[in-house]
Design a protein around this motif. Sequence first.
Motif, PDB file in Angstrom:
ATOM      1  N   ALA B 173       0.849  -1.202   0.000  1.00  0.00           N
ATOM      2  CA  ALA B 173       0.000   0.000   0.000  1.00  0.00           C
ATOM      3  C   ALA B 173       0.878   1.242   0.000  1.00  0.00           C
ATOM      4  CB  ALA B 173      -0.916  -0.012   1.218  1.00  0.00           C
ATOM      5  N   TRP B 174       1.927   1.207   0.797  1.00  0.00           N
ATOM      6  CA  TRP B 174       2.866   2.340   0.848  1.00  0.00           C
ATOM      7  C   TRP B 174       3.494   2.559  -0.516  1.00  0.00           C
ATOM      8  CZ3 TRP B 174       8.238   1.648   0.035  1.00  0.00           C
ATOM      9  CH2 TRP B 174       8.988   2.818   0.146  1.00  0.00           C
ATOM     10  N   TYR B 175       3.893   1.464  -1.172  1.00  0.00           N
ATOM     11  CA  TYR B 175       4.531   1.609  -2.472  1.00  0.00           C
ATOM     12  C   TYR B 175       3.542   2.155  -3.510  1.00  0.00           C
ATOM     13  CZ  TYR B 175       6.583   1.162  -6.867  1.00  0.00           C
ATOM     14  OH  TYR B 175       7.020   1.510  -8.116  1.00  0.00           O
ATOM     15  N   ALA B 176       2.314   1.645  -3.468  1.00  0.00           N
ATOM     16  CA  ALA B 176       1.313   2.097  -4.447  1.00  0.00           C
ATOM     17  C   ALA B 176       1.095   3.607  -4.333  1.00  0.00           C
ATOM     18  CB  ALA B 176      -0.003   1.348  -4.242  1.00  0.00           C
ATOM     19  N   ILE B 177       1.091   4.106  -3.111  1.00  0.00           N
ATOM     20  CA  ILE B 177       0.918   5.555  -2.906  1.00  0.00           C
ATOM     21  C   ILE B 177       2.203   6.289  -3.296  1.00  0.00           C
ATOM     22  CG2 ILE B 177       0.505   7.353  -1.180  1.00  0.00           C
ATOM     23  CD1 ILE B 177      -1.114   5.160   0.391  1.00  0.00           C
ATOM     24  N   GLY B 178       3.344   5.739  -2.865  1.00  0.00           N
ATOM     25  CA  GLY B 178       4.629   6.394  -3.125  1.00  0.00           C
ATOM     26  C   GLY B 178       4.963   6.483  -4.606  1.00  0.00           C
ATOM     27  N   SER B 179       4.452   5.528  -5.397  1.00  0.00           N
ATOM     28  CA  SER B 179       4.761   5.529  -6.823  1.00  0.00           C
ATOM     29  C   SER B 179       4.163   6.757  -7.522  1.00  0.00           C
ATOM     30  CB  SER B 179       4.240   4.246  -7.473  1.00  0.00           C
ATOM     31  OG  SER B 179       2.837   4.212  -7.416  1.00  0.00           O
ATOM     32  N   LEU B 180       3.244   7.443  -6.851  1.00  0.00           N
ATOM     33  CA  LEU B 180       2.630   8.635  -7.439  1.00  0.00           C
ATOM     34  C   LEU B 180       3.640   9.757  -7.670  1.00  0.00           C
ATOM     35  CD1 LEU B 180      -0.709   8.705  -5.414  1.00  0.00           C
ATOM     36  CD2 LEU B 180      -0.466   8.273  -7.844  1.00  0.00           C
ATOM     37  N   ALA B 181       4.855   9.612  -7.088  1.00  0.00           N
ATOM     38  CA  ALA B 181       5.903  10.623  -7.303  1.00  0.00           C
ATOM     39  C   ALA B 181       6.154  10.839  -8.795  1.00  0.00           C
ATOM     40  CB  ALA B 181       7.195  10.198  -6.608  1.00  0.00           C
ATOM     41  N   GLY B 182       5.957   9.775  -9.575  1.00  0.00           N
ATOM     42  CA  GLY B 182       6.160   9.885 -11.018  1.00  0.00           C
ATOM     43  C   GLY B 182       5.222  10.890 -11.668  1.00  0.00           C
ATOM     44  N   ALA B 183       4.086  11.162 -11.015  1.00  0.00           N
ATOM     45  CA  ALA B 183       3.104  12.088 -11.586  1.00  0.00           C
ATOM     46  C   ALA B 183       3.651  13.510 -11.682  1.00  0.00           C
ATOM     47  CB  ALA B 183       1.831  12.074 -10.740  1.00  0.00           C
ATOM     48  N   LEU B 184       4.744  13.800 -10.963  1.00  0.00           N
ATOM     49  CA  LEU B 184       5.296  15.160 -10.968  1.00  0.00           C
ATOM     50  C   LEU B 184       6.238  15.393 -12.148  1.00  0.00           C
ATOM     51  CD1 LEU B 184       6.018  15.318  -7.142  1.00  0.00           C
ATOM     52  CD2 LEU B 184       4.254  16.601  -8.355  1.00  0.00           C
ATOM     53  N   VAL B 185       6.721  14.302 -12.736  1.00  0.00           N
ATOM     54  CA  VAL B 185       7.734  14.407 -13.809  1.00  0.00           C
ATOM     55  C   VAL B 185       7.295  15.307 -14.971  1.00  0.00           C
ATOM     56  CG1 VAL B 185       8.934  13.049 -15.578  1.00  0.00           C
ATOM     57  CG2 VAL B 185       8.933  12.289 -13.214  1.00  0.00           C
ATOM     58  N   PRO B 186       6.043  15.214 -15.444  1.00  0.00           N
ATOM     59  CA  PRO B 186       5.671  16.052 -16.592  1.00  0.00           C
ATOM     60  C   PRO B 186       5.634  17.555 -16.290  1.00  0.00           C
ATOM     61  CG  PRO B 186       4.114  14.241 -16.295  1.00  0.00           C
ATOM     62  CD  PRO B 186       4.960  14.286 -15.078  1.00  0.00           C
ATOM     63  N   PHE B 187       5.741  17.929 -15.026  1.00  0.00           N
ATOM     64  CA  PHE B 187       5.577  19.339 -14.671  1.00  0.00           C
ATOM     65  C   PHE B 187       6.880  20.129 -14.580  1.00  0.00           C
ATOM     66  CE2 PHE B 187       1.775  17.243 -13.096  1.00  0.00           C
ATOM     67  CZ  PHE B 187       0.775  18.109 -13.522  1.00  0.00           C
ATOM     68  N   PHE B 188       8.012  19.437 -14.411  1.00  0.00           N
ATOM     69  CA  PHE B 188       9.249  20.165 -14.115  1.00  0.00           C
ATOM     70  C   PHE B 188      10.424  19.716 -14.983  1.00  0.00           C
ATOM     71  CE2 PHE B 188       6.737  19.861 -10.190  1.00  0.00           C
ATOM     72  CZ  PHE B 188       6.554  21.211  -9.918  1.00  0.00           C
ATOM     73  N   THR B 189      11.295  20.677 -15.298  1.00  0.00           N
ATOM     74  CA  THR B 189      12.537  20.338 -16.013  1.00  0.00           C
ATOM     75  C   THR B 189      13.761  20.568 -15.126  1.00  0.00           C
ATOM     76  OG1 THR B 189      12.561  22.561 -16.949  1.00  0.00           O
ATOM     77  CG2 THR B 189      11.660  20.809 -18.345  1.00  0.00           C
ATOM     78  N   THR B 190      13.560  21.151 -13.963  1.00  0.00           N
ATOM     79  CA  THR B 190      14.667  21.320 -13.007  1.00  0.00           C
ATOM     80  C   THR B 190      14.162  20.956 -11.606  1.00  0.00           C
ATOM     81  OG1 THR B 190      14.066  23.630 -12.641  1.00  0.00           O
ATOM     82  CG2 THR B 190      15.795  23.208 -14.276  1.00  0.00           C
ATOM     83  N   GLY B 191      15.110  20.769 -10.699  1.00  0.00           N
ATOM     84  CA  GLY B 191      14.744  20.519  -9.307  1.00  0.00           C
ATOM     85  C   GLY B 191      14.491  19.050  -9.004  1.00  0.00           C
ATOM     86  N   PRO B 192      14.076  18.747  -7.779  1.00  0.00           N
ATOM     87  CA  PRO B 192      13.956  17.347  -7.344  1.00  0.00           C
ATOM     88  C   PRO B 192      12.847  16.547  -8.022  1.00  0.00           C
ATOM     89  CG  PRO B 192      13.153  18.851  -5.638  1.00  0.00           C
ATOM     90  CD  PRO B 192      13.775  19.701  -6.695  1.00  0.00           C
TER      91      PRO B 192
END
Lengths: 201, 233
Positions: B173-192
């Motif tokens: 369950a933790w991993y399924a929620i944590g995998s949502l970090a990938g959803a941020l990739v389309p928004f940024f070209t710099t930073g974490p």
Amino acid sequence: MSTITPDVERSTREELGSGKRVPGEIGVWIFVLADLVIFGILFAAVLVMRGDDPAVFAEGREHLSQGLGLLNTLILLTSSMFVVLGVDAAREGRGSTARALFAAGVACGLAFIGVKAIEWGGHLSDGFTAHSNDFYMMFYVTTGVHLLHVVIGMAGLLGVRAMVRNGIDPQRRALVESGGIYWHMVDLLWLVIYALFYLAV
Amino acid sequence: MTGHRSALIGIWSAPFIVAGLTAGFLLAGLFPPPPADATAAEATEKLFGDVTALRIGLLITSIAVTGFTFWGASVASQMRRIEGVGAPMARVMLAGSAMLTTMTIMYCFLFLGWVLREGRPEEMTLAVYDLFWVPFVGILMPTMMMGAALAITVFGDRSPTPLFPRWVGWLSAWYAIGSLAGALVPFFTTGPFAWNGGIAFYTAFTEFFVWFFPVTIVARRAILAQLAEAEAA
């Protein structure tokens, strides 16, 4: 035959001497610790970026509403109180009281989301998006990820509320406690976020 | 060979996956990931700098990720024992692992197709570069499906002797929620949160293996127990 699974049964019997035991399931602590590590990385990123550009972060903090931040802190602290009382009521078999207290916890979660929507709406209408600068990038992402956890926590509280309808057996007691532990983690994370972004600790 | 033994072989694809991905990523220059804010000239240099190493690395990566489908099928075989007839979550696990394999291969071959000929326009190369990296790091849905399916199955196991410990459910369950970090990739070209960022790339990949290794060990143990039971019978 008992339907209590051995892991849960063991977790409920985990004695710490003098009758104390570890609340919740062992697994929820793995979940909480793993989540705290991820948020810890996020908080470390905020601190590093703030160290690189303190002026942008100081200016960003000036634009945040201290009132709304404090209001959301009080809302979540109140919700945690409801959840503590709800878990106690569930343990003592006071099902209807527990259900009312968990519902109050969920209502606090809804209020938190409402306040957050007003706050975000204000920033967005002022033209501050996640691309405005590093402060707003970290602010929107950190509070957004936290908001997701609030929503999941509310779903958990609703699940717990449904569970205590007809009293609770040891397995359900561990699950009810686990729901409470998750909600307190959400509360704890917000306290760090509040200190990092609003109070600039 | 019994079905049980084939499940064990599927689980043993885990070290094959890890070794293949490590070799493939290093050879193709996928690790460390290149900057998300690269210029067209930088992207061109990255892709065409050492085309042979890139080709071999991407092919190794493509072959290594086929292991995810074998692995997913093995874990699903154990989930099916919990769920019984129909086993919807076991099917989701298998579908998720097959999607992970398919999508990774597709994006590797996007690069392989682009570097087939030299002299590609630099701006187009930058577009291909983005079209590879954004989905490669950002597509979280297959692994999210795998984590969620396993969590649902473990939490739903009402047996007095559960096949998987319940902490596997919480970890999933933790991993399924944590995998949502990938959803941020389309928004940024710099930073974490950019595709080469500390959170979107390094933390997300670490999260995956923090989930993948314990599940591998627990599933292997369940398969071995099943084998022992079958031999005793």
